[in-house]
Design an enzyme around this catalytic site. Structure first.
Site, PDB file in Angstrom:
ATOM      1  N   LYS A  26      -3.250 -15.349 -46.043  1.00 28.32           N
ATOM      2  CA  LYS A  26      -3.454 -15.718 -44.733  1.00 28.32           C
ATOM      3  C   LYS A  26      -3.203 -17.305 -44.714  1.00 28.32           C
ATOM      4  CE  LYS A  26      -5.916 -13.235 -42.229  1.00 28.32           C
ATOM      5  NZ  LYS A  26      -7.260 -12.872 -41.838  1.00 28.32           N
ATOM      6  N   ARG A  96     -11.813 -16.893 -39.955  1.00 22.00           N
ATOM      7  CA  ARG A  96     -11.118 -15.721 -40.622  1.00 22.00           C
ATOM      8  C   ARG A  96     -11.190 -15.642 -41.892  1.00 22.00           C
ATOM      9  NH1 ARG A  96      -5.287 -16.691 -38.146  1.00 22.00           N
ATOM     10  NH2 ARG A  96      -4.949 -14.317 -38.342  1.00 22.00           N
ATOM     11  N   GLY A 105      -8.268  -5.531 -42.856  1.00 17.34           N
ATOM     12  CA  GLY A 105      -9.395  -4.909 -42.178  1.00 17.34           C
ATOM     13  C   GLY A 105     -10.714  -4.687 -43.051  1.00 17.34           C
ATOM     14  N   MET A 107     -12.197  -7.264 -44.329  1.00 12.73           N
ATOM     15  CA  MET A 107     -13.203  -8.437 -44.459  1.00 12.73           C
ATOM     16  C   MET A 107     -13.342  -8.872 -42.747  1.00 12.73           C
ATOM     17  SD  MET A 107     -12.868 -10.326 -47.790  1.00 12.73           S
ATOM     18  CE  MET A 107     -11.154 -10.155 -47.467  1.00 12.73           C
ATOM     19  N   ARG A 352       2.911 -12.044 -43.216  1.00 15.63           N
ATOM     20  CA  ARG A 352       2.847 -11.543 -44.784  1.00 15.63           C
ATOM     21  C   ARG A 352       4.024 -10.675 -45.226  1.00 15.63           C
ATOM     22  NH1 ARG A 352      -2.735  -8.500 -43.436  1.00 15.63           N
ATOM     23  NH2 ARG A 352      -1.909  -7.173 -41.911  1.00 15.63           N
ATOM     24  N   HIS A 468      -5.090   1.657 -37.909  1.00 15.32           N
ATOM     25  CA  HIS A 468      -5.486   1.556 -39.342  1.00 15.32           C
ATOM     26  C   HIS A 468      -5.314   2.521 -40.160  1.00 15.32           C
ATOM     27  CE1 HIS A 468      -8.758   2.349 -42.121  1.00 15.32           C
ATOM     28  NE2 HIS A 468      -9.029   1.108 -42.479  1.00 15.32           N
ATOM     29  N   SER A 777      11.184   8.198 -84.098  1.00 14.33           N
ATOM     30  CA  SER A 777      10.715   8.540 -82.678  1.00 14.33           C
ATOM     31  C   SER A 777       9.182   8.262 -82.700  1.00 14.33           C
ATOM     32  CB  SER A 777      11.204   9.863 -82.129  1.00 14.33           C
ATOM     33  OG  SER A 777      10.407   9.892 -80.667  1.00 14.33           O
ATOM     34  N   CYS A 844       8.398   9.056 -77.590  1.00 20.10           N
ATOM     35  CA  CYS A 844       8.435  10.278 -76.870  1.00 20.10           C
ATOM     36  C   CYS A 844       7.106  10.679 -76.382  1.00 20.10           C
ATOM     37  CB  CYS A 844       8.859  11.332 -77.689  1.00 20.10           C
ATOM     38  SG  CYS A 844       8.208  11.787 -79.229  1.00 20.10           S
ATOM     39  N   TYR A 864      15.516   3.875 -76.733  1.00 15.96           N
ATOM     40  CA  TYR A 864      15.274   4.821 -75.718  1.00 15.96           C
ATOM     41  C   TYR A 864      13.900   5.090 -75.537  1.00 15.96           C
ATOM     42  CZ  TYR A 864      14.638   8.730 -78.991  1.00 15.96           C
ATOM     43  OH  TYR A 864      14.313   9.830 -79.700  1.00 15.96           O
TER      44      TYR A 864
HETATM   45  P1  ADP Z   1      -7.446  -9.497 -40.380  1.00 13.18           P
HETATM   46  O1  ADP Z   1      -7.472 -10.026 -41.729  1.00 13.18           O
HETATM   47  O2  ADP Z   1      -8.241  -8.457 -40.247  1.00 13.18           O
HETATM   48  O3  ADP Z   1      -6.026  -9.351 -39.874  1.00 13.18           O
HETATM   49  P2  ADP Z   1      -7.397 -11.766 -38.818  1.00 13.18           P
HETATM   50  O4  ADP Z   1      -8.123 -13.121 -39.478  1.00 13.18           O
HETATM   51  O5  ADP Z   1      -5.883 -11.769 -39.096  1.00 13.18           O
HETATM   52  O6  ADP Z   1      -8.084 -10.655 -39.531  1.00 13.18           O
HETATM   53  O7  ADP Z   1      -7.718 -11.813 -37.312  1.00 13.18           O
HETATM   54  C1  ADP Z   1      -7.556 -10.557 -36.515  1.00 13.18           C
HETATM   55  C2  ADP Z   1      -6.875 -10.901 -35.252  1.00 13.18           C
HETATM   56  O8  ADP Z   1      -7.950 -12.014 -34.670  1.00 13.18           O
HETATM   57  C3  ADP Z   1      -5.629 -11.418 -35.090  1.00 13.18           C
HETATM   58  O9  ADP Z   1      -4.680 -10.590 -35.245  1.00 13.18           O
HETATM   59  C4  ADP Z   1      -5.565 -12.139 -33.888  1.00 13.18           C
HETATM   60  O10 ADP Z   1      -5.097 -11.250 -32.940  1.00 13.18           O
HETATM   61  C5  ADP Z   1      -7.069 -12.797 -33.921  1.00 13.18           C
HETATM   62  N1  ADP Z   1      -7.097 -14.114 -34.089  1.00 13.18           N
HETATM   63  C6  ADP Z   1      -7.070 -14.598 -35.415  1.00 13.18           C
HETATM   64  N2  ADP Z   1      -7.214 -15.904 -35.044  1.00 13.18           N
HETATM   65  C7  ADP Z   1      -7.018 -16.484 -33.985  1.00 13.18           C
HETATM   66  C8  ADP Z   1      -6.705 -17.570 -33.234  1.00 13.18           C
HETATM   67  N3  ADP Z   1      -6.754 -18.881 -33.758  1.00 13.18           N
HETATM   68  N4  ADP Z   1      -6.460 -17.640 -31.794  1.00 13.18           N
HETATM   69  C9  ADP Z   1      -6.440 -16.409 -31.231  1.00 13.18           C
HETATM   70  N5  ADP Z   1      -6.628 -15.181 -31.906  1.00 13.18           N
HETATM   71  C10 ADP Z   1      -6.736 -14.976 -33.134  1.00 13.18           C
HETATM   72 MG    MG Z   2      -4.544 -10.372 -39.431  1.00 18.28          MG
HETATM   73 MG    MG Z   3      -9.847  -7.869 -39.100  1.00 13.05          MG
END
Ligand code: ADP
Ligand code: MG
Ligand code: MG
Length: 894
Positions: A26, A96, A105, A107, A352, A468, A777, A844, A864
């Protein structure tokens, strides 16, 4: 001094996409997007090294980190014109998590950090929207309490549900400023009661708490399980991204969403995504409200009445589409992006490389070659060979009757049938009993991962294509239907209520992850068609790879399947299987139990036509392609009765005295049959057996040549050779039979006699053995067994213990042990070719279908690999990747 913090924003960044190990996926990609000049809220990334320091030092933040972070925040303040901790124009932050490998999802993230009882007022005043400010504050309290203070989400959700019921509101968005304010006060009361102290008001205290909380989430149970399932090392750690907040919950011109630059399920080149107006963070994926489609095309396809972003916010949408195109061109791959719109202004929050189904991966790879974005080599390198298994999923036979009881979104392709279970625990328990299940949930959460992993299919009644359940199922290659809104899960009574039908736990259903349908009962399935993009990629792979791909096939049906998967010959035909069939086993037993050579020959005479028939059929199917046939290998007792009851039956069937049979069985008993009278030792002790097999092979070759016009060059393989004199002896027998058969037929037959290399002595003496053997072989199952001195039939009992205790990092029977077994192979190949330079050498063993082992075979110059029919496509791709990689290494060396 170590640098713990890398900043980004305002068109600049200290890091880049190359820094994934240090900044996490990220952070690295936020930096990259900022450098590209895309609208990214300014922020900073605390490195994964800081995370490791944190864990190596009793979970405290490293010295110097706080100063660096505060300096970074000062930069964010300068860009945004707001101040962190200020009561007038507060800068709010998102904190984040972000590891090196994407762990969706798993962490935690905290949004709106910096809010307290004072700044919430200021925020509302500044935005001219008090409702928004209180909505943000309640979200912050809930997230912070969960991530940092360890309080359950449910405690908060209960309070909110009660309030909504009391006020008669259906959606969160229905609550007014005053009502949210009241919810906040209820939250704080509950929290103080639970924790014995009030919610922290000081923004800096909140900040350090959140950073530690995100580091700690690296070790939460969900993350630990996910890492185990995906082989992600614990030592990688997570980075922490601290970023200025932008707000998607600032009224109806604001929104938040997620999108894929191409369809992640089919690979189709259409922007694909979902958004929610007046929402924040994970609302879209959490399934709280059903999200709207981003494009008009998507809206129409989903049959939704609710307007698309394209329609609702045409300008912002145009800007968004342009950014998606730029990102795809820049990364040269499909992107999965997260964004927020604050009062009409678009902000990018994440990008990503998108997770996709194998089918989508194939289509994207082929399309991107056509678009000139990537080369054929890159296209091939991008497909994970083992993921081809996904394509082998069955689909529902279009001719089959469909008893449709519900439908939802086709989230992950393939059809699956199983018993209904309603919890992950039930799924795991059922799987342990060998039962196949469909996991049915209202929606899934990361806590359900272990249950999803063992399910045949997943069905949810809520959530969209990016929920999810959808994302995880696609990643795992499990068929999945989500958002089946016409169905209802009644958890209390353990029932699934569909159209005109109520089902219970244990009832069988079928889901069609390609159409979204849910069907009652079992349904006829079709095996997949391997053409189109798959065929194209395979063609490219075939054009690039150096090694041939053969198959291990003992029966005509194996051989046919393997050919349809693209096998270029048979690398191993085990003849013992041919003697277990129907009436043959009796004749085989007569042969084994015969008192003398005369008796044996009589039985062998009756086996000859049967064996010849087997080979004629195989040769016809393989139509001129090479066929390697191994002479009888297993210890003879494998064909004999084991229990007393079986012995009585066999004695009766053979008209033999039971006691006499018992004595013969005792006489054949061996203490260590795997190292006993087997392999070429059989052919030396009872040459008449090898004679019969050779005769069958040569007569079949003559017959096939006459019938099909395609000459077969049989490759006769002598098993378990350790001595030069062994192969000399057996080759003598084979050559003599060849003379006889050619003489009788008046036809020349080309053939090769070679050996398996499956004993360390054979590998070491390969130069001598190669004087007689015309090909090698590698029988790596036995070679691994004899090199390690580990019985492969007994290894399971301790190999898992070995892996758990870190004694070995993988099972050497699955993936080659390069250091030991691999070195022996290299020695054998080198020494064998010293004697016979053009000698054909293959593998083989099971390893012939393992991509990592295939890479090794490429590197030691094998001709092969041979593997089971269903692994042939995997081997074709893996072999091409191995050639590409080897070429890259050679160029790098030059
Ligand atoms: P994950 O790794 O679970 O996707 P994120 O760190 O991407 O977690 O955060 C989840 C959500 O939180 C993002 O998709 C976004 O919608 C919201 N978010 C994260 N950072 C910001 C920010 N700077 N401003 C507004 N919303 C944010
Ligand atoms: Mg995210
Ligand atoms: Mg999250």
């Amino acid at each position: 001094m170590v640098k713990w913090v890398y900043t980004f924003g305002d068109g600049k960044a200290e890091g880049s996409a190359r820094d994934v190990a240090l900044l996490g996926g990220k952070g690295a990609n936020l930096a990259e997007m900022a450098s590209l000049g895309l609208p990214v809220p300014p922020g900073l990334t605390v490195t994964t090294e800081a995370c490791n320091w944190f864990y190596n030092n009793g979970r405290v933040l490293p010295p110097g980190l706080q100063e660096e972070v505060l300096k970074g925040i000062a930069g964010m303040e300068a860009i945004t014109g707001r101040r962190f901790g200020d009561a007038g124009r507060p800068l709010l932050l998102s904190v984040r998590s972000g590891a090196r490998a994407s762990m969706p999802g798993m962490m935690d993230t905290v949004l709106n950090l910096g809010l307290n009882d004072d700044s919430v007022q200021a925020l509302g005043h500044d935005a001219g929207d008090a409702r928004f400010a209180w909505d943000s504050y309640r979200r912050f309290i809930q997230m912070y309490s969960n991530v940092v203070l360890g309080l359950d989400h449910e405690l908060f959700e209960e309070i909110l549900e009660d309030e909504k019921n009391r006020l008669g509101h259906e959606f969160d968005t229905d609550l007014t400023a005053v009502e949210w304010q009241h919810v906040v006060s209820l939250y704080k009361e509950m929290l103080e009661e639970e924790l014995g102290e009030p919610f922290p008001q000081e923004p800096h205290e909140q900040l350090w708490g959140a950073v530690s909380g995100v580091f700690s989430s690296w070790m939460n149970a969900r993350a630990v399980t996910y890492r185990m399932l995906h082989n992600i090392p614990e030592a990688w750690g997570t980075a922490v991204n601290i970023q200025a907040m932008v707000f998607g919950n600032l009224g109806t011109s604001s929104a938040t969403g997620v999108a894929f630059t191409r369809n992640p399920s089919t690979g189709e080149k259409t922007l694909y995504g979902e958004f929610l107006v007046n929402a924040q963070g994970e609302d879209v994926v959490a399934g709280i409200r059903t999200p709207q489609s981003i494009t008009e095309e998507g809206r129409i396809a989903s049959g939704s009445e609710r307007p698309s972003m394209e329609k609702l916010m045409p300008q912002t949408f145009a800007a968004f589409r342009e950014i998606c195109d730029r990102l795809e061109a820049h990364y040269r791959d499909v992107q999965d992006v997260e964004f927020t719109i604050e009062r009409g202004k678009l902000w990018m929050l994440q990008t990503r490389s998108a997770k996709r189904t194998t089918r989508a991966a194939m289509k994207v790879a082929v399309d991107m070659v056509a678009e000139g974005l990537i080369t054929r080599e890159e296209a091939i390198a991008r497909i994970e060979p083992s993921s081809l298994d996904q394509l082998l999923h069955p689909t529902i036979d279009p001719k089959a009757g469909r008893d449709v009881i519900g439908s939802g979104l086709p989230a992950s392709p393939g059809a699956a049938t199983g018993e209904i279970v309603f919890t992950a625990e039930e799924a795991v328990a059922a799987e342990a009993e060998g039962r196949k299940v469909i996991l049915v949930r209202i929606e899934t959460s990361p806590e359900d991962i272990h249950g999803m992993h063992v399910a045949e299919g997943i069905l949810t009644t809520r959530g969209g294509m990016t929920s999810h359940a959808a994302v995880v199922a696609r990643g795992m290659g499990i068929p999945c239907v989500v958002g089946a809104g016409t169905m209802r899960v009644d958890l209390r009574n353990g029932r699934l209520i569909g159209m005109g039908m109520t089902l219970e736990k244990g009832d069988v259903i079928t889901i069609d992850g390609s159409s979204g349908q849910v069907l009652a009962g079992r349904v006829a399935m079709l095996q997949p068609e391997l053409s189109g993009d798959f065929g194209r990629l395979m063609e490219w792979a075939d054009g690039l790879r150096r090694m041939d791909i053969r198959t291990n096939a003992d029966t005509p049906s194996d051989a046919r399947a393997a050919r349809s998967f693209g096998a270029e010959g048979i690398g191993l035909c085990r003849t013992e299987h041919m003697f277990f069939d129907g009436g043959r086993i009796h004749v085989m037993r007569e042969m084994i139990l015969a008192e003398d050579e005369k008796g044996r020959r009589a039985a062998l005479d009756r086996l000859l036509p049967m064996q010849r028939q087997d080979f004629t059929e195989l040769f016809a199917i393989m139509h001129g392609l090479p066929v390697t046939i191994r002479l009888l290998d297993p210890p003879l007792h494998e064909f004999l009765p084991k229990t007393g009851k079986e012995t009585r039956e066999v004695a009766a069937a053979m008209g033999m005295d039971e006691a006499v049979l018992g004595q013969r069985l005792d006489a054949l008993h061996e203490f260590n049959p795997m190292l006993g009278l087997r392999g070429c030792r059989l052919a030396i002790a009872y040459p008449e057996i090898a004679e019969m097999q050779a005769r069958a092979i040569f007569q079949a070759a003559v017959e096939a040549a006459r019938e099909t016009g395609a000459a077969v060059v049989p490759e006769i393989m002598v098993p378990l050779v350790g001595l030069r004199s062994e192969i000399d002896y057996v080759k003598g027998v084979i050559d003599r039979v060849a003379q006889e058969v050619t003489g009788e037929a008046g036809l020349r037959i080309d053939y090769l006699v070679g050996t398996m290399i499956e004993l360390p002595r054979a590998a070491l003496q390969a130069h001598a053995i190669a004087e007689a053997a015309e090909f090698f072989s590698f029988g790596t199952n036995d070679l691994t067994q004899t090199t390690f001195g580990i019985s492969r039939d007994d290894a399971a009992r301790f190999m898992t213990i070995y892996q758990r205790k870190g004694i070995v990092d993988h099972d050497p029977f699955v993936s080659l042990d390069f250091d030991g077994v691999g070195e022996l192979m290299e020695i054998a190949a080198t020494r064998g070719r010293r004697t016979r330079p053009k000698m054909k050498i293959g593998i083989c063993g099971e390893h012939g279908g393992d991509p990592v082992s295939i890479r090794f075979c490429e590197n030691i110059g094998l001709d092969y690999v041979s593997c089971s029919p269903f692994r042939v496509p995997i081997a074709r791709l893996a072999a091409a990747q191995a050639t590409i990689a080897a070429k890259a290494v050679r160029l790098g060396d030059a």
